[in-house]
Scaffold this motif. Structure first.
Motif, PDB file in Angstrom:
ATOM      1  N   GLY A  94       0.812  -1.212   0.000  1.00 23.49           N
ATOM      2  CA  GLY A  94       0.000   0.000   0.000  1.00 23.49           C
ATOM      3  C   GLY A  94       0.847   1.263   0.000  1.00 23.49           C
ATOM      4  N   ILE A  95       1.961   1.251   0.766  1.00 22.49           N
ATOM      5  CA  ILE A  95       2.855   2.411   0.818  1.00 22.49           C
ATOM      6  C   ILE A  95       3.498   2.642  -0.544  1.00 22.49           C
ATOM      7  CG2 ILE A  95       5.014   3.282   1.798  1.00 22.49           C
ATOM      8  CD1 ILE A  95       4.230   1.881   4.417  1.00 22.49           C
ATOM      9  N   LEU A  96       3.912   1.538  -1.204  1.00 20.54           N
ATOM     10  CA  LEU A  96       4.522   1.651  -2.530  1.00 20.54           C
ATOM     11  C   LEU A  96       3.534   2.248  -3.534  1.00 20.54           C
ATOM     12  CD1 LEU A  96       6.837   1.080  -4.519  1.00 20.54           C
ATOM     13  CD2 LEU A  96       5.909  -1.233  -4.806  1.00 20.54           C
ATOM     14  N   LEU A  97       2.309   1.744  -3.528  1.00 20.03           N
ATOM     15  CA  LEU A  97       1.281   2.274  -4.438  1.00 20.03           C
ATOM     16  C   LEU A  97       0.970   3.732  -4.126  1.00 20.03           C
ATOM     17  CD1 LEU A  97      -1.189  -0.764  -4.558  1.00 20.03           C
ATOM     18  CD2 LEU A  97       0.384  -0.026  -6.348  1.00 20.03           C
ATOM     19  N   LEU A  98       0.966   4.070  -2.836  1.00 18.22           N
ATOM     20  CA  LEU A  98       0.697   5.452  -2.441  1.00 18.22           C
ATOM     21  C   LEU A  98       1.790   6.390  -2.950  1.00 18.22           C
ATOM     22  CD1 LEU A  98      -1.061   7.430  -0.854  1.00 18.22           C
ATOM     23  CD2 LEU A  98       0.312   6.905   1.179  1.00 18.22           C
ATOM     24  N   LYS A  99       3.045   5.949  -2.866  1.00 19.06           N
ATOM     25  CA  LYS A  99       4.155   6.762  -3.369  1.00 19.06           C
ATOM     26  C   LYS A  99       4.011   7.010  -4.871  1.00 19.06           C
ATOM     27  CE  LYS A  99       7.647   5.389   0.057  1.00 19.06           C
ATOM     28  NZ  LYS A  99       8.943   4.672   0.250  1.00 19.06           N
ATOM     29  N   ILE A 100       3.624   5.958  -5.599  1.00 15.78           N
ATOM     30  CA  ILE A 100       3.451   6.097  -7.047  1.00 15.78           C
ATOM     31  C   ILE A 100       2.319   7.068  -7.359  1.00 15.78           C
ATOM     32  CG2 ILE A 100       2.811   4.865  -9.170  1.00 15.78           C
ATOM     33  CD1 ILE A 100       4.184   2.389  -8.004  1.00 15.78           C
ATOM     34  N   LEU A 101       1.203   6.941  -6.627  1.00 16.39           N
ATOM     35  CA  LEU A 101       0.058   7.827  -6.853  1.00 16.39           C
ATOM     36  C   LEU A 101       0.402   9.273  -6.512  1.00 16.39           C
ATOM     37  CD1 LEU A 101      -2.862   5.629  -5.429  1.00 16.39           C
ATOM     38  CD2 LEU A 101      -2.403   6.182  -7.827  1.00 16.39           C
ATOM     39  N   VAL A 102       1.145   9.474  -5.416  1.00 16.04           N
ATOM     40  CA  VAL A 102       1.546  10.832  -5.030  1.00 16.04           C
ATOM     41  C   VAL A 102       2.452  11.445  -6.090  1.00 16.04           C
ATOM     42  CG1 VAL A 102       2.910  12.170  -3.363  1.00 16.04           C
ATOM     43  CG2 VAL A 102       1.257  10.475  -2.561  1.00 16.04           C
ATOM     44  N   PHE A 103       3.368  10.626  -6.612  1.00 15.47           N
ATOM     45  CA  PHE A 103       4.273  11.123  -7.652  1.00 15.47           C
ATOM     46  C   PHE A 103       3.489  11.588  -8.878  1.00 15.47           C
ATOM     47  CE2 PHE A 103       6.539  10.206 -11.618  1.00 15.47           C
ATOM     48  CZ  PHE A 103       7.634  11.049 -11.475  1.00 15.47           C
ATOM     49  N   PHE A 104       2.553  10.755  -9.340  1.00 19.74           N
ATOM     50  CA  PHE A 104       1.780  11.113 -10.527  1.00 19.74           C
ATOM     51  C   PHE A 104       0.860  12.299 -10.245  1.00 19.74           C
ATOM     52  CE2 PHE A 104       3.061   7.008 -12.200  1.00 19.74           C
ATOM     53  CZ  PHE A 104       3.216   7.287 -13.550  1.00 19.74           C
ATOM     54  N   ALA A 105       0.306  12.368  -9.032  1.00 15.46           N
ATOM     55  CA  ALA A 105      -0.545  13.493  -8.677  1.00 15.46           C
ATOM     56  C   ALA A 105       0.244  14.801  -8.704  1.00 15.46           C
ATOM     57  CB  ALA A 105      -1.162  13.273  -7.296  1.00 15.46           C
ATOM     58  N   LEU A 106       1.462  14.770  -8.161  1.00 16.28           N
ATOM     59  CA  LEU A 106       2.310  15.964  -8.169  1.00 16.28           C
ATOM     60  C   LEU A 106       2.699  16.347  -9.600  1.00 16.28           C
ATOM     61  CD1 LEU A 106       4.657  15.265  -5.123  1.00 16.28           C
ATOM     62  CD2 LEU A 106       2.866  16.997  -5.283  1.00 16.28           C
ATOM     63  N   ALA A 107       3.051  15.328 -10.409  1.00 17.91           N
ATOM     64  CA  ALA A 107       3.454  15.603 -11.795  1.00 17.91           C
ATOM     65  C   ALA A 107       2.308  16.224 -12.587  1.00 17.91           C
ATOM     66  CB  ALA A 107       3.926  14.309 -12.460  1.00 17.91           C
ATOM     67  N   ILE A 108       1.109  15.652 -12.443  1.00 13.46           N
ATOM     68  CA  ILE A 108      -0.059  16.180 -13.163  1.00 13.46           C
ATOM     69  C   ILE A 108      -0.416  17.569 -12.647  1.00 13.46           C
ATOM     70  CG2 ILE A 108      -2.534  15.861 -13.572  1.00 13.46           C
ATOM     71  CD1 ILE A 108      -2.013  12.824 -13.509  1.00 13.46           C
ATOM     72  N   GLY A 109      -0.341  17.759 -11.325  1.00 16.14           N
ATOM     73  CA  GLY A 109      -0.644  19.058 -10.744  1.00 16.14           C
ATOM     74  C   GLY A 109       0.315  20.138 -11.225  1.00 16.14           C
ATOM     75  N   LEU A 110       1.607  19.800 -11.277  1.00 13.00           N
ATOM     76  CA  LEU A 110       2.605  20.763 -11.767  1.00 13.00           C
ATOM     77  C   LEU A 110       2.355  21.119 -13.219  1.00 13.00           C
ATOM     78  CD1 LEU A 110       5.868  19.392 -10.104  1.00 13.00           C
ATOM     79  CD2 LEU A 110       4.698  21.538  -9.596  1.00 13.00           C
ATOM     80  N   ARG A 111       1.965  20.113 -14.013  1.00 13.84           N
ATOM     81  CA  ARG A 111       1.701  20.403 -15.427  1.00 13.84           C
ATOM     82  C   ARG A 111       0.498  21.321 -15.576  1.00 13.84           C
ATOM     83  NH1 ARG A 111       1.082  17.097 -20.999  1.00 13.84           N
ATOM     84  NH2 ARG A 111      -0.068  18.737 -22.027  1.00 13.84           N
TER      85      ARG A 111
END
Length: 210
Positions: free
Chosen positions: A178-195
């Motif tokens: 769950g922590i690994l999946l959460l890290k991946i989701l946070v990364f993509f959320a930050l990337a999409i948000g920055l874009r």
């Protein structure tokens, strides 16, 4: 200070240019010429260039710029709309190589962990190479290009999860997954948000200047 890396960079540029021109003449992507140049200069053929910290840094920097350009030219709406399709394509792209890699490895060793590791390793896709080829052929913004890019990204995520589980030697829990999946989701959320923020700021600035 050793300046041999300057000679290495010069050789890389020269050979990549020569082989890229050759592959372009036969209507193949220039990226293929770069790969061939790497094989020729590397230990597989002439062994003229050895990997070092500077070359690795430049290589990683180049990959980052390629992926950045791909992200800038990819339609976020198309990418999000095709998520289900990407997952289906990527799942087949993981399961089939994993299965055949596992069975092929069993021909040489009966170590199940090693067989599984070999199968997982060959599931990974070279997204940067795919992106460069699609950009060169001007197919990155098409539906096919978006599908290939999206499936490649999802494929790598699934491969990372499988590899993490394998390297944990069975000492994994649902919490760690769950922590690994959460890290991946946070990364993509930050990337999409920055874009989204970058595009909004760019449009605002463009509107003021027009």
């Amino acid at each position: 200070m050793d300046y041999k890396f300057l000679l290495d960079i010069g050789l890389i540029i020269l050979f990549v240019k020569i082989f890229s021109m050759a592959t372009y003449k036969i209507h193949m992507p220039k990226m293929l010429g770069g790969l061939i140049a790497g094989v020729v200069l590397g230990p597989a053929v002439f062994n003229l260039i050895e990997s070092n910290t500077i070359l690795e840094f430049l290589a990683n920097l180049g990959i980052i710029f390629i992926m950045f350009l791909a992200g800038m030219e990819t339609s976020l709406k198309k990418f999000m709309a095709g998520t289900k399709k990407f997952v289906m394509i990527a799942s087949l792209g993981v399961v089939i190589p994993l299965l055949f890699g596992f069975l092929f490895s069993k021909c040489y060793t009966l170590n199940s962990s090693l067989n599984l590791f070999f199968g997982i390793v060959i599931t990974a896709t070279s997204v940067s190479i795919t992106v460069e080829s699609l950009m060169e052929m001007k197919k990155l913004k098409t539906n096919v290009g978006t599908a290939i890019l999206g499936a490649g990204v999802v494929d790598d995520i699934i491969g990372i999860i499988f590899l993490t589980l394998l390297l944990s030697n069975g000492h994994f829990t649902f919490a760690s997954i769950g922590i690994l999946l959460l890290k991946i989701l946070v990364f993509f959320a930050l990337a999409i948000g920055l874009r989204i923020c970058y595009v909004s700021i760019f449009r605002m600035a463009r509107g003021k200047t027009s």
